[in-house]
Design an enzyme around this catalytic site. Structure first.
Site, PDB file in Angstrom:
ATOM      1  N   HIS A  81      19.123  -2.826  -6.860  1.00 52.64           N
ATOM      2  CA  HIS A  81      19.138  -1.790  -5.823  1.00 52.64           C
ATOM      3  C   HIS A  81      20.441  -1.788  -5.020  1.00 52.64           C
ATOM      4  O   HIS A  81      21.106  -0.772  -4.881  1.00 52.64           O
ATOM      5  CB  HIS A  81      17.988  -2.002  -4.840  1.00 52.64           C
TER       6      HIS A  81
HETATM    7  O1  RIB Z   1      13.736  -2.522  -1.759  1.00 51.60           O
HETATM    8  C1  RIB Z   1      14.854  -3.212  -2.218  1.00 51.60           C
HETATM    9  C2  RIB Z   1      15.603  -3.834  -1.082  1.00 51.60           C
HETATM   10  O2  RIB Z   1      14.789  -4.808  -0.417  1.00 51.60           O
HETATM   11  C3  RIB Z   1      16.842  -4.598  -1.562  1.00 51.60           C
HETATM   12  O3  RIB Z   1      17.823  -4.539  -0.569  1.00 51.60           O
HETATM   13  C4  RIB Z   1      16.331  -5.999  -1.707  1.00 51.60           C
HETATM   14  O4  RIB Z   1      17.374  -6.969  -1.609  1.00 51.60           O
HETATM   15  C5  RIB Z   1      15.412  -6.088  -0.529  1.00 51.60           C
HETATM   16  O5  RIB Z   1      16.215  -6.345   0.634  1.00 51.60           O
END
Ligand code: RIB
Ligand code: CA
Length: 327
Positions: free
Chosen positions: A243
């Site tokens: 992500h």
């Molecule tokens: O939903 C994904 C996010 O939540 C990413 O930033 C992961 O590292 C967590 O922080």
């Protein structure tokens, strides 16, 4: 080259590690420093992990600042990989840097004010719960003048949530902070699960990182091999998202992404706390406050990440230069 002057606000976190290493290797990006927030793991572990990842990058010129230990209002929740705790020496080689004395919020405020003064506004890549950023904006609203954009990995609009059926983790972990940031007037770019779920990294991709990425590739191979983020039931194919690295790729190659304007907000109370909405069709009486990134070129993004992490492999053969690795 006009470089992006950025602060990465992170809660490392495995995909945070990929974003941080990608940014530190990219010549288009000048990382002013990291601000760390509790999220995936408690603050002390997130701080340890951030220091170890910067250590692996070889960029001892980059400062790491500890920030908020928990959310503004709601009870604290951690990521589903909270058992990660701090990255072991087996996963990420020892040799991390020492955290800076300056608090993360102070660092954000100081950097944004300096940027406003020099006319070189900064970008904040928000890849954890947005507590630090909200605190900076509440205490000193003037800092928005020094912020070019806040690129926030967070939210879910057409996709269902993954931390709860209705919420993406970064927003769920501190919805009050997210709403403060969304309403701050600072330019906001939202990178939601709708888009990050489109790019799935496979075991072969992680092997490429290991084969070509030197110490950075080794660390990411170890981290992503230990914490499998795949979900064939959900994604319909092998592989898992990274992500946070999408925020860095957006700065380097925005042409890999599709976006549109919307009014974005989140619910801060009740059962569906952390639910995010995007009003793409102006059904509300509010002007659009964000650019929502709806799609990504999966192959282009994956190749870009591998290409940039591979610079750690090539750099191993020569001196590193501040602001980027040997190119
Ligand atoms: O939903 C994904 C996010 O939540 C990413 O930033 C992961 O590292 C967590 O922080
Ligand atoms: Ca994160």
């Amino acid at each position: 080259m006009n470089r992006h002057r950025i602060i990465i606000d992170a809660d490392p976190g495995v995909d945070d590690a990929a974003a941080i290493l990608m940014a530190l290797a990219s010549p288009e990006i000048d990382v002013l420093g990291l601000s760390v927030v509790a999220g995936n793991v408690p603050l002390k572990d997130a701080l340890t992990n951030a220091c170890k990842i910067v250590g692996v990058s070889g960029r001892a010129d980059v400062a790491v600042h500890a920030g908020a230990p928990g959310p503004l209002v709601r009870e604290q929740v951690f990521g589903k990989y909270a058992r990660i705790g701090s990255f072991s020496d087996e996963l990420v080689a020892r040799g991390g840097i020492t955290p800076a004395e300056e608090h993360a919020v102070r660092f954000i405020v100081r950097s944004a004010r300096e940027a406003a003064g020099t006319g070189e506004p900064i970008t904040i890549c928000a890849i954890g719960p947005m507590t630090n950023i909200a605190l900076a904006l509440i205490q000193h609203p003037d800092v928005a003048r020094g912020i070019r954009q806040i690129v926030s990995m967070g939210g879910a609009f057409t996709a269902l949530g993954h931390r709860t059926p209705w919420a993406e983790f970064n927003i769920y972990a501190d919805p009050h902070a997210a709403e403060i940031v969304y309403r701050s007037g600072a330019p906001i770019v939202v990178m939601p699960l709708d888009m990050t779920f489109q790019a799935l990294f496979s075991a072969e991709h992680f092997q490429s990182l290991r084969d070509r990425g030197g110490a950075g590739g080794d660390a990411l191979y170890n981290l992503f091999s230990t914490f499998d983020r795949g979900d064939v039931a959900r994604f319909g194919r092998p592989g898992g998202p990274i992500h946070d690295a999408t925020t860095i790729a957006w700065l380097i190659r925005p042409e890999l992404f599709t976006s549109r304007r919307a009014t974005v907000g989140t619910q801060v109370t009740g059962l569906t706390m952390g639910y995010t909405y995007a009003d793409f069709y102006q059904k509300m009486d509010r002007m659009p406050n964000a650019t929502v990134v709806t799609d990504v070129d999966e192959t282009g993004f994956i190749n870009l990440l591998i290409e940039r992490i591979s610079l750690y492999g090539s750099a191993a053969s020569g001196p590193k230069t501040p602001g980027g690795l040997n190119l």
